[in-house]
Design an enzyme around this catalytic site. Structure first.
Site, mmCIF file in Angstrom:
data_model
loop_
_atom_site.group_PDB
_atom_site.id
_atom_site.type_symbol
_atom_site.label_atom_id
_atom_site.label_comp_id
_atom_site.label_asym_id
_atom_site.label_seq_id
_atom_site.Cartn_x
_atom_site.Cartn_y
_atom_site.Cartn_z
ATOM 1 N N ARG A 58 -15.844 -8.070 14.205
ATOM 2 C CA ARG A 58 -15.968 -8.451 15.623
ATOM 3 C C ARG A 58 -16.242 -7.201 16.449
ATOM 4 N NH1 ARG A 58 -11.261 -6.004 17.253
ATOM 5 N NH2 ARG A 58 -9.553 -6.109 15.762
ATOM 6 N N HIS A 106 1.692 0.852 15.502
ATOM 7 C CA HIS A 106 0.422 0.560 14.817
ATOM 8 C C HIS A 106 -0.643 -0.014 15.734
ATOM 9 C CE1 HIS A 106 2.736 1.443 11.323
ATOM 10 N NE2 HIS A 106 3.446 0.351 11.411
ATOM 11 N N GLU A 157 0.853 -1.190 0.000
ATOM 12 C CA GLU A 157 0.000 0.000 0.000
ATOM 13 C C GLU A 157 0.887 1.237 0.000
ATOM 14 O OE1 GLU A 157 -2.448 -0.054 3.506
ATOM 15 O OE2 GLU A 157 -3.878 -1.462 2.646
HETATM 16 P P1 ADP Z 1 -3.867 -4.446 11.397
HETATM 17 O O1 ADP Z 1 -4.867 -5.279 10.674
HETATM 18 O O2 ADP Z 1 -2.601 -5.166 11.699
HETATM 19 O O3 ADP Z 1 -4.445 -3.714 12.565
HETATM 20 P P2 ADP Z 1 -4.191 -2.141 9.665
HETATM 21 O O4 ADP Z 1 -4.090 -2.287 8.197
HETATM 22 O O5 ADP Z 1 -5.557 -2.030 10.261
HETATM 23 O O6 ADP Z 1 -3.402 -3.335 10.353
HETATM 24 O O7 ADP Z 1 -3.345 -0.882 10.113
HETATM 25 C C1 ADP Z 1 -3.048 -0.570 11.448
HETATM 26 C C2 ADP Z 1 -2.396 0.800 11.518
HETATM 27 O O8 ADP Z 1 -1.189 0.835 10.747
HETATM 28 C C3 ADP Z 1 -3.235 1.934 10.963
HETATM 29 O O9 ADP Z 1 -4.146 2.442 11.888
HETATM 30 C C4 ADP Z 1 -2.167 2.950 10.593
HETATM 31 O O10 ADP Z 1 -1.698 3.652 11.720
HETATM 32 C C5 ADP Z 1 -1.037 2.078 10.089
HETATM 33 N N1 ADP Z 1 -1.160 1.892 8.622
HETATM 34 C C6 ADP Z 1 -1.702 0.825 7.993
HETATM 35 N N2 ADP Z 1 -1.657 1.002 6.655
HETATM 36 C C7 ADP Z 1 -1.095 2.196 6.446
HETATM 37 C C8 ADP Z 1 -0.770 2.950 5.258
HETATM 38 N N3 ADP Z 1 -1.021 2.487 4.041
HETATM 39 N N4 ADP Z 1 -0.192 4.176 5.428
HETATM 40 C C9 ADP Z 1 0.069 4.653 6.661
HETATM 41 N N5 ADP Z 1 -0.195 3.992 7.785
HETATM 42 C C10 ADP Z 1 -0.772 2.772 7.700
#
Ligand code: ADP
Length: 492
Positions: free
Chosen positions: A293, A237, A202
């Site tokens: 969930r 994160h 991404e």
């Molecule tokens: P998980 O499923 O492990 O929780 P997520 O895809 O929901 O992962 O992302 C968790 C966090 O990681 C987001 O809230 C953000 O802070 C960071 N993050 C994820 N994808 C991106 C991205 N493309 N750009 C910037 N930060 C990201």
């Protein structure tokens, strides 16, 4: 469909207590399916029945599908609530419940497979023309292709484990030269942590906010949203502080995002509680993922919207919950949740284990505590270090922030270190106070945790005095621990 009389809880800690409370209020019995490391816990004491499903390691207990199913059946439960984490988003577990004739308190197996899987979710969103972060999620997983795709997207790029979650399995690629090694290492880590080496890419959004919408599909499949939460305060994160509603949305942005959230949930035939996550940057929003969930931070939504999401989940699973026309909710005031971790804030969050001493969760209007352990219980290194959540509501955001700071200062937890001083510093930071924080807020301002200073230690004596007053008046159990300072809760 059969009715629900007894609910098995395939979880632990504060969320197990939360589910037990909801069941009790609905007149239902509970069965806690626990590991042998969790006998000293509130949920163990509060459940109607308890069954040990295995030893401490999660693979042998909380993540063991057949152990959970067998115990639930043996206990005479009709339904299983998976809480969050562990098996809560595992479609195979939901399927195993169905096969065993147990009601899974959550969405259907099909909805988990479609929306809970990051890849199928993205495919569905793409087909419906919903806004996704630019990226690559193709089946060609050769490193050469992935590097070429990263170059096409333009650095910085984030590489994520397709089967990942909980903020784990992500790596930031800032240039072509380092991309190959980092992608290979992400693939290796993904295989060992999640059982699949599939990754996707991404575009990395460097100054984004994390905004999410609570969605809910009733027993008829009618999906509504219960407004938004902001969870931009994250460390590695993982969320630390969440609030409802987000201070960053205009009415128009909120309306547009809610519409996208309901659209994707409806396309995925969603029933029960779920969360649609977005990143928001420069007033543009992008779908991130759907969590199929209950969410850790569900209480802030409950506080501003005035609902009980866990009861709604149980009633929906029992085919007994339908939104009426008059059920349009308008959020009121502002709610904040802080996750309390057993860790040393002055040692960069090093986990802290030990026996919990005296705890004081100070009473007050609209202060809410979700905690999993009582005095004398032991915090072990086996599980997530989150031991409690503190939630406050007030009429507006500045007052809710003030209230949370005051509340945290009054909380007492002896026996383990906690991140409470860290939380207070974050809440008091100008970028948090004015609502401008992004997901990089912690990295920017607290990259080394918290430094000991006069300022962040100054309120300690007041709490100590309170502790002495309470224990000498006999109003609270005297801790078995003789000197509270020996077990200081804040790493002094
Ligand atoms: P998980 O499923 O492990 O929780 P997520 O895809 O929901 O992962 O992302 C968790 C966090 O990681 C987001 O809230 C953000 O802070 C960071 N993050 C994820 N994808 C991106 C991205 N493309 N750009 C910037 N930060 C990201």
């Amino acid at each position: 469909m059969k009715s629900i009389h007894r609910v098995a809880i395939a979880n632990r800690g504060e969320v197990a207590v939360r589910i037990i409370r909801a069941c009790e209020e609905l007149g239902l019995e509970t069965v806690l399916l626990h590991s042998d490391a969790d006998i000293d816990s509130r949920a163990y004491r509060l459940a109607t029945k308890t069954i040990c499903i295995g030893p401490a390691p999660t693979a042998q207990s909380y993540l063991n599908i057949s152990a959970n199913i067998d115990a639930a059946l043996a206990s005479g439960a009709d339904a299983i609530h998976p809480g969050f984490g562990f098996l809560s988003e595992n479609a195979d577990f939901a399927q195993a419940c169905e096969d065993a004739g147990l009601i899974f308190i959550g969405p259907s197996v099909e909805a988990i497979r479609t929306l809970g899987d990051k890849m199928t979710f993205k495919a569905l969103a793409k087909k419906a023309n919903l806004p996704l972060i630019p990226g690559y999620e193709g089946s060609d997983q050769s490193v050469e292709t992935l590097v070429a795709e990263a170059e096409k997207i333009g650095f910085p790029v984030i590489v994520k484990a397709a089967a990942g979650g909980g903020g784990r399995g992500m790596k930031l690629l800032t240039s072509s030269s380092e991309a190959k090694d980092l992608i290979e290492s992400a693939q290796r880590e993904s295989l060992s942590a999640f059982g699949s080496e599939k990754v996707f890419l991404e575009k990395y959004l460097g100054h984004a906010k994390h905004i999410e919408f609570q969605i809910f599909g009733d027993s008829t499949g009618h999906v509504v949203h219960l407004f938004d939460r902001e969870c931009s305060v994250q460390r590695r994160h993982q969320k630390i502080i969440e609030e409802a509603t987000s201070p960053s949305l205009t009415d128009e942005l909120r309306r547009q995002m809610a519409e996208v959230a309901c659209t994707i949930a409806t396309l995925g035939k969603y029933k029960n509680a779920g969360t649609v996550e977005f990143l928001l940057q420069d007033n543009k929003f992008y779908l991130l993922e759907v969590n199929t969930r209950l969410q850790v931070e569900h209480p802030v939504t409950e506080e501003v919207v005035g609902v009980d999401l866990v009861k709604m989940q149980i009633l929906t699973a029992a085919n007994n919950f339908v939104f009426g026309n008059k059920d349009i909710r308008i959020p009121k005031g502002h709610a904040i949740e802080c996750r309390v971790y057993a860790e040393d804030p002055f040692m960069n969050g090093m986990p802290s284990t030990g026996k919990i001493g005296t705890q004081i969760w100070p009473e007050g209007p609209r202060r809410r505590y979700e905690y999993g352990f009582d005095e004398g219980d032991t915090i072990t290194a086996h599980y997530d270090p989150m031991i409690a959540k503190v939630i406050v509501w007030d009429e507006n955001r500045p007052r809710a922030i003030q209230k949370m700071i005051r509340t945290l200062k009054d909380c007492v937890i002896f026996g383990v270190h906690t991140n409470i001083p860290y939380l207070i510093e974050i809440l008091d930071h100008p970028d948090f106070r004015d609502g401008s924080m992004t997901t990089r807020f912690i990295e920017k301002h607290f990259s080394e945790g918290l430094q000991k200073s006069e300022e962040n230690l100054k309120w300690a004596p007041q709490v100590y005095k309170k502790y002495l007053e309470v224990s000498s008046s006999g109003g609270h159990h005297q801790s078995s621990i003789s000197s509270p300072w020996q077990f200081s809760w804040r790493g002094i």
